[in-house]
Design a protein around this motif. Structure first.
Motif: not given
Ligand SMILES: Cc1cc2nc3c(=O)[nH]c(=O)nc-3n(C[C@H](O)[C@H](O)[C@H](O)COP(=O)(O)O)c2cc1C
Length: 190
Positions: A35-61
Protein backbone atom coordinates in the motif's frame (compact mmCIF):
# COMPACT_ATOMS: atom_id res chain seq x y z
CA UNK A 1 11.41 -15.18 -6.37
CA UNK A 2 12.25 -13.45 -9.66
CA UNK A 3 9.60 -10.80 -10.44
CA UNK A 4 8.11 -12.52 -13.53
CA UNK A 5 8.16 -15.88 -11.74
CA UNK A 6 6.07 -14.32 -8.98
CA UNK A 7 3.74 -12.80 -11.60
CA UNK A 8 3.36 -16.22 -13.23
CA UNK A 9 2.73 -17.92 -9.87
CA UNK A 10 -0.17 -15.60 -8.97
CA UNK A 11 -3.37 -17.42 -9.84
CA UNK A 12 -7.01 -17.57 -8.82
CA UNK A 13 -7.19 -20.18 -6.06
CA UNK A 14 -10.66 -21.02 -4.77
CA UNK A 15 -9.78 -24.03 -2.59
CA UNK A 16 -8.36 -22.31 0.49
CA UNK A 17 -8.09 -23.11 4.19
CA UNK A 18 -7.17 -21.28 7.37
CA UNK A 19 -3.65 -22.77 7.63
CA UNK A 20 -1.33 -20.06 6.40
CA UNK A 21 2.23 -21.20 5.58
CA UNK A 22 3.49 -17.98 7.24
CA UNK A 23 2.44 -15.93 10.27
CA UNK A 24 -0.52 -13.58 9.67
CA UNK A 25 1.86 -10.74 10.62
CA UNK A 26 3.91 -11.45 7.47
CA UNK A 27 0.77 -11.05 5.36
CA UNK A 28 -0.14 -7.85 7.19
CA UNK A 29 3.37 -6.42 6.75
CA UNK A 30 3.36 -7.23 3.04
CA UNK A 31 -0.05 -5.56 2.54
CA UNK A 32 1.17 -2.45 4.37
CA UNK A 33 4.35 -2.31 2.30
CA UNK A 34 2.41 -2.78 -0.95
CA UNK A 35 0.00 0.00 0.00
CA UNK A 36 2.95 2.26 0.73
CA UNK A 37 4.74 1.51 -2.54
CA UNK A 38 1.99 1.27 -5.16
CA UNK A 39 1.66 4.54 -7.12
CA UNK A 40 -1.40 6.77 -7.32
CA UNK A 41 -2.15 9.77 -9.57
CA UNK A 42 -0.72 13.03 -8.21
CA UNK A 43 0.47 10.83 -5.32
CA UNK A 44 -3.04 11.33 -3.89
CA UNK A 45 -2.96 8.18 -1.70
CA UNK A 46 -6.60 7.35 -2.28
CA UNK A 47 -6.25 3.65 -1.44
CA UNK A 48 -7.57 2.18 1.81
CA UNK A 49 -7.28 -1.44 2.93
CA UNK A 50 -8.85 -3.42 5.74
CA UNK A 51 -7.53 -6.91 6.50
CA UNK A 52 -10.25 -9.10 7.98
CA UNK A 53 -8.98 -12.28 9.66
CA UNK A 54 -9.57 -14.68 12.53
CA UNK A 55 -13.15 -14.81 13.80
CA UNK A 56 -13.97 -11.68 11.79
CA UNK A 57 -13.36 -13.63 8.56
CA UNK A 58 -16.25 -15.94 9.40
CA UNK A 59 -18.40 -13.00 10.51
CA UNK A 60 -17.70 -11.18 7.22
CA UNK A 61 -18.74 -14.04 4.97
CA UNK A 62 -21.80 -14.89 7.07
CA UNK A 63 -22.80 -11.24 6.70
CA UNK A 64 -22.25 -11.44 2.92
CA UNK A 65 -24.47 -14.54 2.79
CA UNK A 66 -27.20 -12.74 4.76
CA UNK A 67 -26.92 -9.61 2.59
CA UNK A 68 -27.83 -11.68 -0.49
CA UNK A 69 -30.83 -13.21 1.26
CA UNK A 70 -30.11 -16.74 0.01
CA UNK A 71 -29.48 -15.65 -3.60
CA UNK A 72 -25.85 -16.80 -3.44
CA UNK A 73 -25.37 -20.49 -2.64
CA UNK A 74 -24.29 -21.27 0.94
CA UNK A 75 -21.56 -23.62 -0.39
CA UNK A 76 -20.09 -20.82 -2.49
CA UNK A 77 -19.94 -18.42 0.45
CA UNK A 78 -18.58 -21.18 2.69
CA UNK A 79 -15.72 -21.59 0.21
CA UNK A 80 -14.70 -17.98 0.90
CA UNK A 81 -15.38 -18.30 4.63
CA UNK A 82 -12.95 -21.25 4.66
CA UNK A 83 -10.07 -18.89 3.86
CA UNK A 84 -7.86 -17.41 6.58
CA UNK A 85 -8.77 -13.83 5.78
CA UNK A 86 -10.02 -11.26 3.29
CA UNK A 87 -8.32 -8.10 2.10
CA UNK A 88 -10.97 -5.43 1.55
CA UNK A 89 -9.98 -2.74 -0.94
CA UNK A 90 -11.51 0.72 -0.77
CA UNK A 91 -11.08 4.12 -2.39
CA UNK A 92 -11.38 7.12 -0.09
CA UNK A 93 -13.75 9.29 -2.12
CA UNK A 94 -13.03 12.27 0.17
CA UNK A 95 -9.38 12.17 -0.91
CA UNK A 96 -10.42 11.92 -4.56
CA UNK A 97 -12.80 14.85 -4.16
CA UNK A 98 -10.04 16.92 -2.57
CA UNK A 99 -7.91 16.47 -5.68
CA UNK A 100 -10.89 17.17 -7.97
CA UNK A 101 -11.47 20.47 -6.16
CA UNK A 102 -7.79 21.33 -6.30
CA UNK A 103 -7.32 20.47 -9.99
CA UNK A 104 -10.70 21.05 -11.74
CA UNK A 105 -9.17 20.48 -15.20
CA UNK A 106 -8.63 16.82 -14.31
CA UNK A 107 -11.77 16.41 -12.20
CA UNK A 108 -13.22 13.64 -14.37
CA UNK A 109 -9.95 11.69 -14.33
CA UNK A 110 -9.35 11.34 -10.61
CA UNK A 111 -11.99 8.65 -9.91
CA UNK A 112 -10.68 6.65 -12.90
CA UNK A 113 -7.09 7.01 -11.74
CA UNK A 114 -8.09 5.96 -8.22
CA UNK A 115 -9.63 2.78 -9.66
CA UNK A 116 -6.51 2.12 -11.72
CA UNK A 117 -4.29 2.54 -8.68
CA UNK A 118 -6.58 0.27 -6.67
CA UNK A 119 -6.16 -2.39 -9.37
CA UNK A 120 -2.39 -2.00 -9.17
CA UNK A 121 -2.58 -2.48 -5.42
CA UNK A 122 -4.79 -5.55 -5.77
CA UNK A 123 -2.35 -7.09 -8.21
CA UNK A 124 0.67 -6.31 -6.06
CA UNK A 125 -0.93 -7.83 -2.95
CA UNK A 126 -2.23 -10.86 -4.89
CA UNK A 127 1.29 -11.51 -6.23
CA UNK A 128 2.89 -10.74 -2.86
CA UNK A 129 0.59 -13.25 -1.18
CA UNK A 130 1.64 -15.91 -3.63
CA UNK A 131 5.28 -15.12 -3.01
CA UNK A 132 4.56 -15.93 0.65
CA UNK A 133 3.01 -19.24 -0.47
CA UNK A 134 -0.51 -17.94 0.23
CA UNK A 135 -3.34 -18.50 -2.27
CA UNK A 136 -6.04 -15.95 -3.07
CA UNK A 137 -9.07 -15.17 -5.21
CA UNK A 138 -10.77 -11.88 -6.04
CA UNK A 139 -14.47 -11.23 -5.41
CA UNK A 140 -16.88 -8.37 -6.09
CA UNK A 141 -19.96 -8.60 -3.90
CA UNK A 142 -20.09 -4.81 -3.64
CA UNK A 143 -22.27 -2.77 -3.74
CA UNK A 144 -24.79 -5.22 -2.21
CA UNK A 145 -22.51 -5.77 0.81
CA UNK A 146 -21.43 -2.13 1.27
CA UNK A 147 -23.57 -1.53 4.37
CA UNK A 148 -22.71 -4.79 6.13
CA UNK A 149 -19.01 -4.22 5.45
CA UNK A 150 -19.27 -0.70 6.84
CA UNK A 151 -21.02 -2.03 9.97
CA UNK A 152 -18.44 -4.80 10.44
CA UNK A 153 -15.31 -2.74 9.81
CA UNK A 154 -16.39 0.70 10.98
CA UNK A 155 -14.89 2.40 7.92
CA UNK A 156 -16.06 5.98 7.23
CA UNK A 157 -18.85 6.82 4.79
CA UNK A 158 -16.27 8.18 2.35
CA UNK A 159 -14.73 4.71 1.83
CA UNK A 160 -16.02 3.10 -1.36
CA UNK A 161 -15.66 -0.68 -1.40
CA UNK A 162 -13.96 -1.87 -4.60
CA UNK A 163 -13.03 -5.52 -4.16
CA UNK A 164 -12.69 -8.42 -1.72
CA UNK A 165 -9.58 -10.65 -1.91
CA UNK A 166 -9.94 -13.92 0.00
CA UNK A 167 -6.64 -15.51 1.02
CA UNK A 168 -5.55 -18.68 2.79
CA UNK A 169 -3.58 -21.89 2.67
CA UNK A 170 -3.69 -23.55 -0.75
CA UNK A 171 -5.78 -26.73 -0.72
CA UNK A 172 -5.85 -27.17 -4.49
CA UNK A 173 -3.92 -25.03 -6.92
CA UNK A 174 -5.23 -23.52 -10.18
CA UNK A 175 -4.79 -25.56 -13.37
CA UNK A 176 -2.59 -24.55 -16.29
CA UNK A 177 -3.36 -21.14 -17.77
CA UNK A 178 -4.96 -21.60 -21.21
CA UNK A 179 -2.46 -20.95 -24.01
CA UNK A 180 -2.77 -18.09 -26.48
CA UNK A 181 -0.86 -16.42 -29.27
CA UNK A 182 0.27 -13.39 -27.33
CA UNK A 183 1.22 -11.54 -30.55
CA UNK A 184 -2.54 -11.16 -31.14
CA UNK A 185 -2.56 -8.77 -28.18
CA UNK A 186 0.95 -7.33 -28.09
CA UNK A 187 2.34 -5.45 -31.06
CA UNK A 188 5.82 -3.99 -31.46
CA UNK A 189 6.35 -1.13 -33.86
CA UNK A 190 9.51 0.59 -35.01
C1 LIG B 1 -10.60 -6.95 -12.28
C2 LIG B 1 -10.87 -8.41 -12.00
C3 LIG B 1 -12.09 -8.79 -11.51
C4 LIG B 1 -12.35 -10.13 -11.16
N1 LIG B 1 -13.53 -10.46 -10.56
C5 LIG B 1 -13.71 -11.73 -10.13
C6 LIG B 1 -14.88 -12.06 -9.37
O1 LIG B 1 -15.71 -11.21 -9.07
N2 LIG B 1 -15.02 -13.36 -8.98
C7 LIG B 1 -14.08 -14.32 -9.26
O2 LIG B 1 -14.26 -15.47 -8.85
N3 LIG B 1 -12.95 -14.02 -9.98
C8 LIG B 1 -12.76 -12.75 -10.39
N4 LIG B 1 -11.60 -12.43 -11.07
C9 LIG B 1 -10.60 -13.48 -11.38
C10 LIG B 1 -10.49 -13.77 -12.88
O3 LIG B 1 -11.60 -14.53 -13.30
C11 LIG B 1 -9.16 -14.52 -13.09
O4 LIG B 1 -8.11 -13.69 -12.66
C12 LIG B 1 -8.96 -14.89 -14.54
O5 LIG B 1 -9.87 -15.87 -14.95
C13 LIG B 1 -7.54 -15.41 -14.82
O6 LIG B 1 -7.23 -16.50 -13.97
P1 LIG B 1 -5.97 -16.45 -12.99
O7 LIG B 1 -6.26 -15.42 -11.93
O8 LIG B 1 -5.84 -17.84 -12.41
O9 LIG B 1 -4.76 -16.06 -13.81
C14 LIG B 1 -11.34 -11.11 -11.40
C15 LIG B 1 -10.10 -10.72 -11.94
C16 LIG B 1 -9.86 -9.38 -12.21
C17 LIG B 1 -8.50 -8.99 -12.70
Amino acid sequence: MDFMDAVAARRTVYALNKELPVAQQKVTDMVKRATELVPDAFNMRSQRVVIVQGAQQDALWDAVYDAFDGKVAREKIDGFKAGAGTVLYFIDTATVKGLQDQFPTYAANFPVWAQQSNGMLQFTVWTGLRELGVGANLQHYNPVIDDVVRALTGVPESYQLVAQMVYGGIVEDAGEKPGENISDRVTVIG
